[in-house]
Design a protein around this motif. Structure first.
Motif, PDB file in Angstrom:
ATOM      1  N   SER A 158       0.863  -1.172   0.000  1.00  0.00           N
ATOM      2  CA  SER A 158       0.000   0.000   0.000  1.00  0.00           C
ATOM      3  C   SER A 158       0.900   1.223   0.000  1.00  0.00           C
ATOM      4  O   SER A 158       2.128   1.110  -0.063  1.00  0.00           O
ATOM      5  CB  SER A 158      -0.940   0.019   1.203  1.00  0.00           C
ATOM      6  OG  SER A 158      -1.834   1.126   1.118  1.00  0.00           O
ATOM      7  N   THR A 176     -13.043  -2.050  -4.632  1.00  0.00           N
ATOM      8  CA  THR A 176     -12.831  -3.439  -4.237  1.00  0.00           C
ATOM      9  C   THR A 176     -13.336  -4.392  -5.309  1.00  0.00           C
ATOM     10  O   THR A 176     -12.685  -5.391  -5.640  1.00  0.00           O
ATOM     11  CB  THR A 176     -13.519  -3.735  -2.896  1.00  0.00           C
ATOM     12  OG1 THR A 176     -12.917  -2.930  -1.871  1.00  0.00           O
ATOM     13  CG2 THR A 176     -13.403  -5.200  -2.517  1.00  0.00           C
ATOM     14  N   SER A 221     -10.993  -4.158  -8.408  1.00  0.00           N
ATOM     15  CA  SER A 221      -9.704  -4.774  -8.102  1.00  0.00           C
ATOM     16  C   SER A 221      -9.825  -6.288  -7.989  1.00  0.00           C
ATOM     17  O   SER A 221      -8.940  -7.028  -8.444  1.00  0.00           O
ATOM     18  CB  SER A 221      -9.137  -4.191  -6.816  1.00  0.00           C
ATOM     19  OG  SER A 221      -8.861  -2.817  -6.955  1.00  0.00           O
ATOM     20  N   ARG A 236      -0.967  -4.152  -5.324  1.00  0.00           N
ATOM     21  CA  ARG A 236      -1.580  -3.084  -4.540  1.00  0.00           C
ATOM     22  C   ARG A 236      -3.013  -2.900  -5.002  1.00  0.00           C
ATOM     23  O   ARG A 236      -3.287  -2.840  -6.205  1.00  0.00           O
ATOM     24  CB  ARG A 236      -0.844  -1.753  -4.711  1.00  0.00           C
ATOM     25  CG  ARG A 236      -1.513  -0.644  -3.869  1.00  0.00           C
ATOM     26  CD  ARG A 236      -1.100   0.743  -4.243  1.00  0.00           C
ATOM     27  NE  ARG A 236      -1.845   1.733  -3.459  1.00  0.00           N
ATOM     28  CZ  ARG A 236      -1.800   3.045  -3.665  1.00  0.00           C
ATOM     29  NH1 ARG A 236      -1.034   3.531  -4.624  1.00  0.00           N
ATOM     30  NH2 ARG A 236      -2.513   3.866  -2.920  1.00  0.00           N
ATOM     31  N   SER A 272      -5.788  -0.244  -5.197  1.00  0.00           N
ATOM     32  CA  SER A 272      -5.836   1.226  -5.150  1.00  0.00           C
ATOM     33  C   SER A 272      -7.251   1.699  -4.851  1.00  0.00           C
ATOM     34  O   SER A 272      -8.126   1.623  -5.725  1.00  0.00           O
ATOM     35  CB  SER A 272      -5.351   1.814  -6.482  1.00  0.00           C
ATOM     36  OG  SER A 272      -4.017   1.462  -6.730  1.00  0.00           O
ATOM     37  N   LEU A 273      -7.488   2.164  -3.650  1.00  0.00           N
ATOM     38  CA  LEU A 273      -8.811   2.611  -3.227  1.00  0.00           C
ATOM     39  C   LEU A 273      -8.782   4.062  -2.772  1.00  0.00           C
ATOM     40  O   LEU A 273      -7.787   4.515  -2.204  1.00  0.00           O
ATOM     41  CB  LEU A 273      -9.320   1.757  -2.058  1.00  0.00           C
ATOM     42  CG  LEU A 273      -9.432   0.255  -2.257  1.00  0.00           C
ATOM     43  CD1 LEU A 273      -9.905  -0.406  -0.963  1.00  0.00           C
ATOM     44  CD2 LEU A 273     -10.374  -0.074  -3.402  1.00  0.00           C
ATOM     45  N   GLU A 309      -6.806  -0.938   1.837  1.00  0.00           N
ATOM     46  CA  GLU A 309      -6.179  -1.530   0.658  1.00  0.00           C
ATOM     47  C   GLU A 309      -5.486  -2.832   1.016  1.00  0.00           C
ATOM     48  O   GLU A 309      -5.567  -3.822   0.282  1.00  0.00           O
ATOM     49  CB  GLU A 309      -5.169  -0.560   0.050  1.00  0.00           C
ATOM     50  CG  GLU A 309      -5.763   0.726  -0.486  1.00  0.00           C
ATOM     51  CD  GLU A 309      -4.718   1.599  -1.167  1.00  0.00           C
ATOM     52  OE1 GLU A 309      -5.112   2.539  -1.879  1.00  0.00           O
ATOM     53  OE2 GLU A 309      -3.502   1.338  -1.000  1.00  0.00           O
TER      54      GLU A 309
END
Length: 380
Positions: free
Chosen positions: A40, A225, A228, A245, A247-248, A255
């Motif tokens: 992260s 989410t 991803s 990773r 990415s949020l 994450e």
């Protein structure tokens, strides 16, 4: 053999990972036969060393294997020595436009430099960053992004597409290799799931470099989410990906949690309590949704891999309990059946159930830790 162990020997659960070279990010291995790592990035001002260190601590507790920090200015790289010293995990310095920041970060102890070569400028500047990485034992990540492709590639292809992303990645990988630098991994990220997955698939076939995978700018907690999980899940299922990773637009720790959940759902890594729970219906013997929500919070400190089934009734409960370390099935008269290693063990009153389950999980975690410690001692 526990129920959890038994699931690992089933051939239809096996994912054959893509073969690639192995590099090191500090003391963490990436690629080859190393576990897929979860990363992260901090969102504090890196120049504020205390705030950044505190956030890194939270990421470490959530399970981050590697943490990236942004280095946009001299004040940020000046804070790096204190940050690196305090961190328990390797720190990656994120460099975009200013090549000098990469040199400074390498000298400051960063374990890896994340560069977007298309933004750094001339080959001479890229070469200086390579030399700094080599001199100070840093690995590197070539970070190609659909949103920052080189101008000549956009002119050539007309838009960001998989071919453009892969061409950029391989071009910059060749630059590193021409300078006899091989300790690097590559990412070819895009916010579009189809574009990112196609680019990674092509890149995986074209090279043997370790790959950092991600769907960039995926969105908020729920949508990010979902995107991803679809993108990274597709790649991981195909054996592609050595570090990731999520990415949020959310807290960085989220994450990490989502990243771990993706790996756990595919059986690629195991950490903490994996809860199997039903969506609940009129048959439920207790409030499943509230119970799961509470247990997720109260068991978040457990790092030992344990499976727990929380099922509201006897329709699927016994079957799910066969596959988990600990299970609970809703029953009548406010009493519920507790399973241990897939077998019925005892009943518990509903008003005592949550505290009881927490105690069972903590006891199980301690037993597993003690068993592993004994095995390690015997091996020595």
């Amino acid at each position: 053999m526990t129920a959890q162990d038994h699931t690992h020997v089933r051939p239809w659960r096996h994912i054959e990972r893509r073969k690639c070279r192995k590099i090191r990010v500090g003391d963490v291995e990436v690629g080859g036969d190393a576990p897929i790592t979860v990363q992260s990035m901090t969102n504090t001002l890196t120049a504020d060393a205390n705030a950044t260190i505190n956030q890194i601590r939270q990421l470490e507790e959530a399970g981050a294997d590697i943490v990236r920090v942004s280095c946009p200015d001299e004040e940020s790289t000046a804070a790096m020595p204190a940050i690196v010293k305090a961190a328990k995990v390797p720190i990656v310095a994120d460099i975009h436009f200013y090549y000098k920041r990469g040199i400074e970060a390498a000298k400051a102890g960063a374990a890896c430099l994340r560069i977007n070569p298309g933004n750094i400028g001339s080959p001479a500047r890229v070469r200086e960053v390579i030399n700094a990485a080599r001199d100070h034992g840093c690995s590197m990540r070539i970070g190609v992004n659909a949103g920052s492709l080189e101008k000549h590639l956009l002119e050539k292809y007309g838009e960001p597409n998989p071919e453009a992303l892969v061409e950029s990645a391989l071009y910059h990988a060749d630059i590193l290799q021409q300078h006899d630098f091989h300790d690097f991994k590559i990412s070819v990220k895009a916010s579009d799931v189809f574009l990112a997955v196609a680019a990674y698939q092509q890149l995986a076939e074209a090279c043997d470099h370790p790959l950092h995978i991600g769907i960039t700018e995926a969105g908020g907690r729920r949508m990010g989410t979902v995107k991803s999980s679809i993108g990274l899940g597709s790649l991981l299922w195909a054996g592609i990906g050595d570090t990731l990773r999520v990415s949020l637009s959310d807290e960085p720790e989220e994450e990490v949690r989502v990243g771990w959940d993706i790996l756990k759902s595919l059986g690629l890594r195991h950490r903490g309590v994996k809860i199997i729970s039903c969506p609940s219906c009129a048959r439920q013997g207790y409030n499943v949704i509230k119970t799961v929500e509470t247990l997720e919070q109260r068991l978040s400190h457990i790092e030992t891999p344990i499976t727990l089934s929380i099922i509201g009734c006897v329709v699927n409960g016994p079957g799910e309990a066969l596959m988990t370390d600990i299970g609970v099935t809703g029953g009548g008269n406010g009493r519920h059946m507790v399973y241990a290693a897939g077998k019925t063990d005892h009943t518990i009153d509903g008003d005592k159930m949550i505290d009881h389950i927490v105690g069972l999980v903590e006891k199980k975690a301690e037993a597993i830790r003690a068993e592993k410690a004994a095995e390690k001692l015997a091996a020595e």
